[in-house]
Design a protein around this motif. Structure first.
Motif, mmCIF file in Angstrom:
data_model
loop_
_atom_site.group_PDB
_atom_site.id
_atom_site.type_symbol
_atom_site.label_atom_id
_atom_site.label_comp_id
_atom_site.label_asym_id
_atom_site.label_seq_id
_atom_site.Cartn_x
_atom_site.Cartn_y
_atom_site.Cartn_z
ATOM 1 N N TRP A 174 0.630 6.294 9.191
ATOM 2 C CA TRP A 174 0.527 7.746 9.232
ATOM 3 C C TRP A 174 0.996 8.269 10.586
ATOM 4 O O TRP A 174 2.178 8.166 10.903
ATOM 5 N N ASP A 205 -13.304 5.672 -3.048
ATOM 6 C CA ASP A 205 -13.736 6.702 -2.095
ATOM 7 C C ASP A 205 -14.604 7.784 -2.731
ATOM 8 O O ASP A 205 -15.588 8.241 -2.139
ATOM 9 N N THR A 224 -2.301 3.404 -5.377
ATOM 10 C CA THR A 224 -3.680 3.669 -4.965
ATOM 11 C C THR A 224 -4.382 4.388 -6.115
ATOM 12 O O THR A 224 -3.989 5.494 -6.478
ATOM 13 N N ASP A 229 2.903 3.438 2.725
ATOM 14 C CA ASP A 229 1.850 4.461 2.716
ATOM 15 C C ASP A 229 2.424 5.824 2.341
ATOM 16 O O ASP A 229 2.050 6.846 2.907
ATOM 17 N N ASP A 235 -9.057 -0.668 -1.470
ATOM 18 C CA ASP A 235 -8.755 0.160 -0.300
ATOM 19 C C ASP A 235 -9.860 1.186 -0.128
ATOM 20 O O ASP A 235 -10.257 1.857 -1.089
ATOM 21 N N GLN A 236 -10.355 1.296 1.098
ATOM 22 C CA GLN A 236 -11.376 2.275 1.457
ATOM 23 C C GLN A 236 -10.896 3.065 2.660
ATOM 24 O O GLN A 236 -10.313 2.494 3.580
ATOM 25 N N SER A 237 -11.148 4.362 2.662
ATOM 26 C CA SER A 237 -10.747 5.201 3.789
ATOM 27 C C SER A 237 -11.986 5.854 4.387
ATOM 28 O O SER A 237 -12.753 6.517 3.683
ATOM 29 N N HIS A 275 0.855 -1.192 0.000
ATOM 30 C CA HIS A 275 0.000 0.000 0.000
ATOM 31 C C HIS A 275 0.891 1.244 0.000
ATOM 32 O O HIS A 275 1.649 1.487 0.938
ATOM 33 N N ARG A 309 -9.808 14.680 7.915
ATOM 34 C CA ARG A 309 -9.056 15.299 6.825
ATOM 35 C C ARG A 309 -9.414 16.765 6.600
ATOM 36 O O ARG A 309 -10.519 17.203 6.884
ATOM 37 N N ARG A 362 -9.607 1.983 -5.347
ATOM 38 C CA ARG A 362 -9.948 2.904 -4.248
ATOM 39 C C ARG A 362 -11.216 3.686 -4.606
ATOM 40 O O ARG A 362 -11.150 4.721 -5.280
ATOM 41 N N ASP A 416 -13.534 7.986 8.089
ATOM 42 C CA ASP A 416 -13.265 8.484 9.431
ATOM 43 C C ASP A 416 -13.857 7.526 10.457
ATOM 44 O O ASP A 416 -13.353 7.375 11.568
ATOM 45 N N HIS A 421 -9.055 1.681 5.935
ATOM 46 C CA HIS A 421 -8.318 2.638 6.759
ATOM 47 C C HIS A 421 -9.326 3.483 7.536
ATOM 48 O O HIS A 421 -10.195 4.119 6.941
#
Length: 466
Positions: free
Chosen positions: A381, A186, A156, A411, A237-239, A33, A301, A184, A241, A296
């Motif tokens: 991170w 998102d 990504t 990352d 990959d998903q991000s 990643h 952000r 990804r 909060d 994630h």
């Protein structure tokens, strides 16, 4: 007093030294990643100086510089390479306790053979030495990747990407590294953000599907997932909060979708219901494709509205969120599991308060489909520190099976960040070495070798089936 960052840096027991130097130090790297640009890797242009190599796009360094009162011109602005490097060196000398200090010196030694500590007094000397080395040697991206012994890179990538450069890199001569896309989605999930309607139109055009409902969004994403699969993708990959989970009727979700497409405001509950439907469909698709699903969790952000308006995203104005995650995450995973369609899943958290939540969540859904099918992803991170990595591995060791952990990923957007794998492996061997010498684990050379080499490289290669 120990020598500054010598060959045994962080290795404080004889066992740790043996594990690192004999078994881990020279292993290849699996970077499953990252945020490197496949276009830049393919075009393979050399950097003009160490500032371009180090400081362009690296928000870790920019945050440190801003914290020392350094103006934005020296971070994302148009100052000269020397000026930017001098300001970074000034900031670095005050970064005691920050992994950035270690990363920078590992990279100076690894790629330039420079062991002089970087600070204001040495900045000009190191800038000139490094640039002479760049001018006289091959510092193109593919060469740095090869010298770093990287065997797999997963970038990504947005579902609308044509993956042109991934295809071209398959045939790159003399470059023994797989560069694979990661799916990804998102932008298709975040209906509450500006530009959503425009993005959905682009997604529909790319997939060749007229999108009129949320089910059309799903159809378009599934079609693009098949395309990514054809180019070698093995990971999504998903991000978030926090992980959304909200059940709702189709008509209600379509009503929310229509409001978002027409520029109207949408409620948190409506957004969560939409995301839930999309993610459940995607999770089933990932399982069918044999992909791993990375999630994630915990980034808050673009906190600085003024800087976001001026500079955009991903420039260092993000921080750790503190939403509750246990219940919705459990319901999401269970909804896929009851259908027998839960894919291999890697859970990453950004808030250390959630270490125990994630480490215990794994055991709810393990199966014989893969060893440690559910993984507690590495500290990332803001947790990508000596303490953060140690605590993540200790928590997994306490509550799960550390020996099957898939280990480190960068990352990163920096091509020289592979020194972080050296850092991680030293921290791993330090931890395991202490356990052995404290009598907390048997001094069994054969199994210890398998454990540290697995975590450093082989577990990830096997888990993702690279």
């Amino acid at each position: 007093m120990k020598e500054f960052m010598d060959a045994d840096f962080l290795l404080d027991t004889d066992t740790a030294k043996r594990l690192f130097h004999d078994y881990c130090e020279d292993l290849p790297v699996c970077d499953y990643h990252c945020h490197l640009s496949p276009k830049e890797i393919y075009e393979n242009a050399p950097p003009k100086d160490i500032s371009e190599l180090w400081l362009a796009g690296d928000h870790y360094k920019w945050r440190a510089m801003r914290s020392c009162g350094i103006g934005e011109d020296y971070c994302t602005g148009n100052r000269t390479g020397r000026e930017k490097f001098e300001k970074f060196a000034y900031a670095l000398q005050y970064a005691i306790g920050n992994p950035l200090y270690h990363w920078a010196h590992i990279e100076l030694k690894k790629y330039f053979g420079i062991t002089t500590p970087l600070c204001s007094k040495t900045a000009d000397e190191i800038y000139d030495r490094a640039n002479n080395i760049i001018a006289e040697n091959d510092f193109r991206p593919q060469s740095i990747i090869s010298r770093s012994n990287v065997k797999v890179i997963c970038t990504t990538d947005d579902p609308t990407d044509d993956l042109k450069y991934h295809k071209l890199l398959k045939d790159a001569q003399g470059f023994d590294c797989k560069v694979l896309p990661t799916f990804r989605p998102d932008k298709a999930l975040n209906m509450n953000l500006s530009g959503f309607a425009e993005y959905i139109a682009l997604l529909g055009k790319t997939a060749g599907i007229e999108i009129k409902s949320y089910k059309d969004v799903i159809a378009a994403l599934l079609k693009r997932a098949d395309y990514f699969k054809s180019v070698g993708c093995k990971i999504s990959d998903q991000s978030f909060d926090y992980v959304p989970y909200k059940e709702a009727e189709d008509r209600d979700i379509n009503a929310v979708f229509e409001r978002a497409m027409n520029g109207g405001s949408v409620s948190l509950e409506g957004t969560d219901a939409y995301k839930t439907k999309i993610m459940l469909a995607l999770g089933e698709k990932y399982h069918k494709l044999g992909w791993a699903m990375e999630i994630h969790i915990g980034a808050m952000r673009n906190n600085n509205t003024a800087m976001f308006a001026e500079k955009g995203a991903d420039i260092g104005f993000d921080s750790v969120g503190d939403r509750e995650i246990a219940y919705p995450l459990s319901r999401f995973l269970d909804a896929l599991n009851v259908k027998g369609k839960l894919p291999k899943t890697v859970l990453f958290n950004l808030n250390p308060k959630d270490n125990t939540v994630l480490a215990t969540m794994l055991g709810n859904f393990q199966s014989d489909e893969a060893q440690s099918k559910l993984q507690f992803g590495p500290a990332w991170w803001f947790l990508d520190t000596m303490d953060g990595m140690t605590e993540q591995m200790k928590t997994l060791g306490n509550l799960g099976i550390l020996g099957k952990f898939i280990g480190m990923e960068t990352d990163s957007r920096s091509i020289t960040s592979y020194g972080r794998h050296d850092y991680f492996r030293r921290i791993l061997c330090r931890l395991v070495g202490r356990w052995v010498e404290d009598g907390r684990y048997a001094n069994d050379t054969e199994i210890l070798k398998e454990i540290v080499q697995g975590i450093s490289y082989y577990n990830a290669m096997n888990y993702f089936k690279f």
